[in-house]
Write a protein that holds these residues in place. Sequence first.
Motif, PDB file in Angstrom:
ATOM      1  N   LEU A  74       0.832  -1.202   0.000  1.00 22.64           N
ATOM      2  CA  LEU A  74       0.000   0.000   0.000  1.00 22.64           C
ATOM      3  C   LEU A  74       0.867   1.252   0.000  1.00 22.64           C
ATOM      4  N   ALA A  75       1.909   1.265   0.810  1.00 19.81           N
ATOM      5  CA  ALA A  75       2.805   2.423   0.845  1.00 19.81           C
ATOM      6  C   ALA A  75       3.472   2.637  -0.505  1.00 19.81           C
ATOM      7  N   LEU A  76       3.909   1.557  -1.132  1.00 19.17           N
ATOM      8  CA  LEU A  76       4.556   1.694  -2.432  1.00 19.17           C
ATOM      9  C   LEU A  76       3.565   2.162  -3.494  1.00 19.17           C
ATOM     10  N   SER A  77       2.336   1.663  -3.460  1.00 24.56           N
ATOM     11  CA  SER A  77       1.342   2.121  -4.431  1.00 24.56           C
ATOM     12  C   SER A  77       1.017   3.598  -4.230  1.00 24.56           C
ATOM     13  N   GLN A  78       0.961   4.052  -2.983  1.00 26.10           N
ATOM     14  CA  GLN A  78       0.725   5.474  -2.703  1.00 26.10           C
ATOM     15  C   GLN A  78       1.920   6.324  -3.135  1.00 26.10           C
ATOM     16  N   LEU A  79       3.107   5.816  -2.930  1.00 31.12           N
ATOM     17  CA  LEU A  79       4.319   6.514  -3.363  1.00 31.12           C
ATOM     18  C   LEU A  79       4.320   6.683  -4.879  1.00 31.12           C
ATOM     19  N   LEU A  80       3.973   5.632  -5.591  1.00 30.14           N
ATOM     20  CA  LEU A  80       3.918   5.710  -7.053  1.00 30.14           C
ATOM     21  C   LEU A  80       2.840   6.685  -7.515  1.00 30.14           C
ATOM     22  N   ALA A  81       1.657   6.594  -6.910  1.00 31.14           N
ATOM     23  CA  ALA A  81       0.535   7.447  -7.315  1.00 31.14           C
ATOM     24  C   ALA A  81       0.793   8.922  -7.037  1.00 31.14           C
ATOM     25  N   SER A  82       1.512   9.222  -5.973  1.00 32.75           N
ATOM     26  CA  SER A  82       1.731  10.631  -5.625  1.00 32.75           C
ATOM     27  C   SER A  82       2.908  11.261  -6.356  1.00 32.75           C
ATOM     28  N   ASN A  83       3.752  10.457  -6.995  1.00 32.08           N
ATOM     29  CA  ASN A  83       4.944  11.012  -7.635  1.00 32.08           C
ATOM     30  C   ASN A  83       5.071  10.739  -9.121  1.00 32.08           C
ATOM     31  N   PHE A  84       4.212   9.887  -9.669  1.00 35.68           N
ATOM     32  CA  PHE A  84       4.280   9.537 -11.079  1.00 35.68           C
ATOM     33  C   PHE A  84       2.880   9.530 -11.668  1.00 35.68           C
ATOM     34  N   LYS A  85       2.788   9.668 -12.973  1.00 37.51           N
ATOM     35  CA  LYS A  85       1.497   9.643 -13.652  1.00 37.51           C
ATOM     36  C   LYS A  85       1.158   8.191 -13.964  1.00 37.51           C
ATOM     37  N   ILE A  86       0.302   7.614 -13.129  1.00 38.50           N
ATOM     38  CA  ILE A  86      -0.085   6.224 -13.324  1.00 38.50           C
ATOM     39  C   ILE A  86      -1.591   6.108 -13.456  1.00 38.50           C
ATOM     40  N   GLU A  87      -2.033   5.059 -14.141  1.00 39.12           N
ATOM     41  CA  GLU A  87      -3.462   4.793 -14.302  1.00 39.12           C
ATOM     42  C   GLU A  87      -3.967   3.859 -13.209  1.00 39.12           C
ATOM     43  N   SER A  88      -3.195   2.832 -12.909  1.00 40.42           N
ATOM     44  CA  SER A  88      -3.581   1.852 -11.897  1.00 40.42           C
ATOM     45  C   SER A  88      -2.331   1.154 -11.394  1.00 40.42           C
ATOM     46  N   VAL A  89      -2.468   0.493 -10.257  1.00 41.43           N
ATOM     47  CA  VAL A  89      -1.374  -0.281  -9.687  1.00 41.43           C
ATOM     48  C   VAL A  89      -1.860  -1.713  -9.505  1.00 41.43           C
ATOM     49  N   ALA A  90      -1.067  -2.659  -9.983  1.00 42.75           N
ATOM     50  CA  ALA A  90      -1.353  -4.073  -9.762  1.00 42.75           C
ATOM     51  C   ALA A  90      -0.256  -4.627  -8.862  1.00 42.75           C
ATOM     52  N   ALA A  91      -0.590  -5.703  -8.155  1.00 46.23           N
ATOM     53  CA  ALA A  91       0.383  -6.293  -7.244  1.00 46.23           C
ATOM     54  C   ALA A  91       0.283  -7.809  -7.303  1.00 46.23           C
ATOM     55  N   LEU A  92       1.426  -8.443  -7.101  1.00 50.35           N
ATOM     56  CA  LEU A  92       1.510  -9.891  -7.058  1.00 50.35           C
ATOM     57  C   LEU A  92       2.355 -10.278  -5.863  1.00 50.35           C
ATOM     58  N   ALA A  93       1.852 -11.229  -5.086  1.00 53.03           N
ATOM     59  CA  ALA A  93       2.610 -11.758  -3.960  1.00 53.03           C
ATOM     60  C   ALA A  93       2.685 -13.268  -4.102  1.00 53.03           C
ATOM     61  N   VAL A  94       3.764 -13.826  -3.642  1.00 52.98           N
ATOM     62  CA  VAL A  94       3.878 -15.278  -3.657  1.00 52.98           C
ATOM     63  C   VAL A  94       2.855 -15.870  -2.694  1.00 52.98           C
ATOM     64  N   VAL A  95       2.798 -15.330  -1.460  1.00 52.97           N
ATOM     65  CA  VAL A  95       1.881 -15.838  -0.443  1.00 52.97           C
ATOM     66  C   VAL A  95       1.018 -14.701   0.093  1.00 52.97           C
ATOM     67  N   GLY A  96      -0.276 -14.963   0.193  1.00 52.69           N
ATOM     68  CA  GLY A  96      -1.201 -14.045   0.841  1.00 52.69           C
ATOM     69  C   GLY A  96      -1.710 -14.685   2.108  1.00 52.69           C
ATOM     70  N   LEU A  97      -1.513 -14.012   3.236  1.00 59.59           N
ATOM     71  CA  LEU A  97      -2.000 -14.537   4.518  1.00 59.59           C
ATOM     72  C   LEU A  97      -3.449 -14.107   4.687  1.00 59.59           C
ATOM     73  N   ALA A  98      -4.360 -14.995   4.325  1.00 55.46           N
ATOM     74  CA  ALA A  98      -5.786 -14.663   4.275  1.00 55.46           C
ATOM     75  C   ALA A  98      -6.375 -14.338   5.642  1.00 55.46           C
ATOM     76  N   VAL A  99      -5.750 -14.790   6.722  1.00 58.16           N
ATOM     77  CA  VAL A  99      -6.285 -14.518   8.059  1.00 58.16           C
ATOM     78  C   VAL A  99      -5.954 -13.105   8.536  1.00 58.16           C
ATOM     79  N   LEU A 100      -5.089 -12.411   7.822  1.00 55.91           N
ATOM     80  CA  LEU A 100      -4.735 -11.029   8.160  1.00 55.91           C
ATOM     81  C   LEU A 100      -5.377 -10.086   7.154  1.00 55.91           C
ATOM     82  N   PRO A 101      -5.469  -8.783   7.465  1.00 51.79           N
ATOM     83  CA  PRO A 101      -6.260  -7.858   6.650  1.00 51.79           C
ATOM     84  C   PRO A 101      -5.592  -7.326   5.381  1.00 51.79           C
ATOM     85  N   GLY A 102      -4.380  -7.752   5.065  1.00 50.16           N
ATOM     86  CA  GLY A 102      -3.646  -7.143   3.969  1.00 50.16           C
ATOM     87  C   GLY A 102      -4.309  -7.211   2.609  1.00 50.16           C
ATOM     88  N   LEU A 103      -4.811  -8.364   2.228  1.00 53.02           N
ATOM     89  CA  LEU A 103      -5.437  -8.501   0.908  1.00 53.02           C
ATOM     90  C   LEU A 103      -6.661  -7.596   0.797  1.00 53.02           C
TER      91      LEU A 103
END
Length: 104
Positions: free
Chosen positions: A58-87
């Motif tokens: 989230l911090a990196l996506s906000q950093l990109l959005a506030s400093n560069f002209k972007i349309e959208s941000v996509a992300a890929l993770a090897v593991v998503g911990l579904a029991v935590l709120p990150g996803l």
Amino acid sequence: PALPLILARKPYKLPRAGYSQTYATEYSEYNLSIHRDSPVGARPLIIDDVVATGGTMLALSQLLASNFKIESVAALAVVGLAVLPGLRTLRDNHVLIDTLVDYE
């Protein structure tokens, strides 16, 4: 054609001037930096090993959005911990997130 690789690092670990973003995790506060002259395209893809709280992506996506002209941000993770709120946090903040493995 090859895609550009842009590294996000801790402050002062990059050799040139950069943009920074501070973010909190469940344990402490961190800071990410990327070079100011990074060749960021309109639809960057963030790749990380694990999504737990989602704070880093989230911090990196906000950093990109506030400093560069972007349309959208996509992300890929090897593991998503579904029991935590990150996803959910990333999706709620319009980051298109996918994982290779969801761990419950």
